[in-house]
Structure formats: C-alpha cells, structure tokens
Write an enzyme that holds these catalytic residues in place. Structure first.
Site, PDB file in Angstrom:
ATOM      1  N   CYS A 120       0.424  -1.399  -0.180  1.00 21.18           N
ATOM      2  CA  CYS A 120       0.264  -0.324  -0.156  1.00 21.18           C
ATOM      3  C   CYS A 120       1.375   1.246   0.106  1.00 21.18           C
ATOM      4  O   CYS A 120       0.173   2.220   0.000  1.00 21.18           O
ATOM      5  CB  CYS A 120      -0.808  -0.585   1.473  1.00 21.18           C
ATOM      6  SG  CYS A 120      -0.605  -0.368   2.858  1.00 21.18           S
ATOM      7  N   CYS A 180      -1.377  -3.277   9.019  1.00 26.34           N
ATOM      8  CA  CYS A 180      -0.756  -2.289   9.647  1.00 26.34           C
ATOM      9  C   CYS A 180      -0.817  -2.305  11.331  1.00 26.34           C
ATOM     10  O   CYS A 180       0.247  -1.725  11.190  1.00 26.34           O
ATOM     11  CB  CYS A 180      -2.641  -1.502   9.782  1.00 26.34           C
ATOM     12  SG  CYS A 180      -3.343  -0.486   7.650  1.00 26.34           S
TER      13      CYS A 180
END
Lengths: 133, 176
Positions: free
Chosen positions: A37, A107
């Site tokens: 990402c 994350c």
C-alpha cells in the site's frame, strides 16, 4: 467499510507525532514499510539508560488511517514501559484495541515491526556505546 | 499454471509477445461460441469457461509484471505480505524523506518543489534500472525454475510497487 471510533480518534488527533535525534545514543529508530500500500512508518523511542524505561516515543507515518492509528496507539503504549515489556507488545492487541477489520490487520503488523525495529536499533547502540553508569 | 496451459505455453517468465498474441488468436477461434452452437450444453459450458480463462490468461501474461506476479502466486509467494523484510532500508529512508517533502509542498511550502523534481528523476531512473534487472532475473528463472530464483523477483516487484505509488503522488503534486 467504516473506521472504528478509536481509529478515527487517533487519525484525526494523532498522539506523539514528531521525531527525535536519531544520533542520540538513547534513541532507537525503527523504519518500516508496506510496499503493497506504499505505507512507510518511522517510530522512535527514547530510553532512560539506567532504568531501561521508555521515557518518550514519537512516530511519523505516511499511510492509511489504520496505519496512522496503529502507530499512534503504539507510541502511547510504549511510554512508561521497559524495553523488555515493549518487546512483548503484539499486533493482535492493537487489532483488538482499534477494532481493525481483517483487511487492515497488516497495519498493526507494521506497527509491531516498527516497535521491534526501534528496540533493536536502541540495543545495537547500547552495545556499541554502553551508558556511563 | 492454468494460464500457460490454456495457451499451450511452457511456464516461462520470458515470453515473445508476438507469439503470445498469435496463440491467443488461434485458441480464441477454437473456443469461439459459434463453434459450439449445436454442441451439448455441458460441452458448450466447458468451452465458455475455457474461453474466459483464456482471456484472463492473455491479459495477465502479456504484461511482464502481472506475469511475474502470477508465477509468484502459483508458486505460493504472496506478493506484498513479506514487504518489510524485502525493502532495503535506504529505500525506506528515501521514501520517507520524499513523503516529508510532499507534505511540506501540500502545506504550501514551495521550497520543497526542487527536491521533489530531483526525487522524481531519481525514482524514474530506479524504475528503468529495475526493468533491466527484472529481465535478467526472468532469464535466470527460466533456466532454473524453482522458488529460489523467484525470491529476488518478489523483492524487486515490491520495490517497484513502492516506487510507482510514490511517483504517482509526486506527479500529482508537481503538475498542480
């Protein structure tokens, strides 16, 4: 998909954003990234060399709301912990606290990696230049 | 490796794009629905499924990067998942600094602009260099297929993706 209230809180009001002198022997810096990402996360800890307690933690993250929230939360948790306690922080605890959905679990992994990288960097420095006690 | 099978190709990373196109056309004709108009429903359905696979295969294999990702996936690599360990620290530093410059520019600090143009040129050069590198790695894999020669390919693709995401952002800001 909606972010949880806690993610929004950390995202709109991130704690401990900033940076510390990475040449300071008491500062450990962890820089990690997630190519899928394009996220990049820098997390720093400042350790009291005598007590081994983390007195300060700062971060700067370029990435999605969950990545920012994960690192913001991580810095909150780090302060006041010993280096060894900090090493025990697990990404799953971050997932639970922030109610991250499965697609955002990476994350929290990034945040755990950043914590470990910062501690590793600090320890490396401590070995190279032992604190004067 | 269904994508290669449907086209009648060996699972190589280096492909001749002209040959690939010829194979695609030939196979498309064989699978054309008109040829199955009078066939049994099960045969017709099978041809339809094969035809849809063929289209996916062609779309994927004609793009070297998508092709490499396909081979990686078929070999059990999940691109991206091991990102942290695959990105060299120098690149992370550079990515970080560039993001800082982008943020300054967003905040209206025009002094970051020259730094950004320089960074863009640098990253574009890195992309070009990595394309050449990728060719070499492809050739190596084709000679010795297996998981080992795929590792540097995965690492390189991860770096490329990082750089591409950044370039997209930088282009966006510089054109404003």
């Amino acid at each position: 998909m909606a972010y949880s209230e806690k993610v929004v809180d950390h995202y709109t009001n991130p704690r401990n954003v900033g940076s510390m002198d990475k040449t300071d022997p008491n500062v450990g810096t962890g820089m990690v990234g997630a190519p899928e990402c394009g996220d990049v996360m820098k997390l720093q800890i400042k350790v009291d060399p005598i007590s081994g307690i983390i007195e300060d933690a700062k971060f700067k993250t370029f990435g999605c709301g969950s990545a920012i929230a994960s690192s913001s939360l991580a810095t909150e948790w780090l302060k006041g912990k010993t280096v060894d306690q900090a090493m025990q922080i697990k990404n799953t605890e971050i997932v639970t606290e922030l109610a991250l959905p499965p697609v955002k679990v990476h994350c929290s992994v990034l945040a755990e990696d950043a914590i470990k990288a910062a501690i590793t960097d600090y320890k490396k420095k401590a070995v190279a230049a032992p604190a004067l006690v | 490796m269904d994508y290669y099978r449907v086209l009648g190709l060996d699972p190589k990373l280096q492909l001749d794009l002209n040959e690939l196109q010829q194979l695609f056309y030939a196979r498309s004709r064989q699978l054309h629905p008109d040829r199955f108009a009078r066939a049994e429903a099960s045969v017709r359905d099978a041809a339809l499924i094969e035809s849809s696979l063929l289209n996916d295969a062609y779309r994927t294999l004609r793009d070297p990067l998508a092709r490499a990702e396909y081979i990686l996936k078929e070999n059990g690599f999940d691109i991206g998942l091991q990102g942290t360990k695959d990105v060299p620290p120098e690149l992370l530093e550079e990515v970080f600094d560039l993001n800082m410059a982008l943020e300054e520019l967003k905040a209206g600090d025009e002094s970051a602009r020259p730094q950004l143009s320089a960074a863009r040129d640098n990253f574009e050069a890195m992309l070009a260099k990595s394309s050449a590198e990728l060719d070499g790695l492809f050739a190596e894999y084709d000679q010795h297929p297996g998981p080992e020669p795929l590792k540097p390919i995965r690492a390189l693709l991860n770096r490329r993706r990082y750089i591409q995401n950044l370039l997209r952002d930088v282009h966006g800001y510089l054109s404003n």
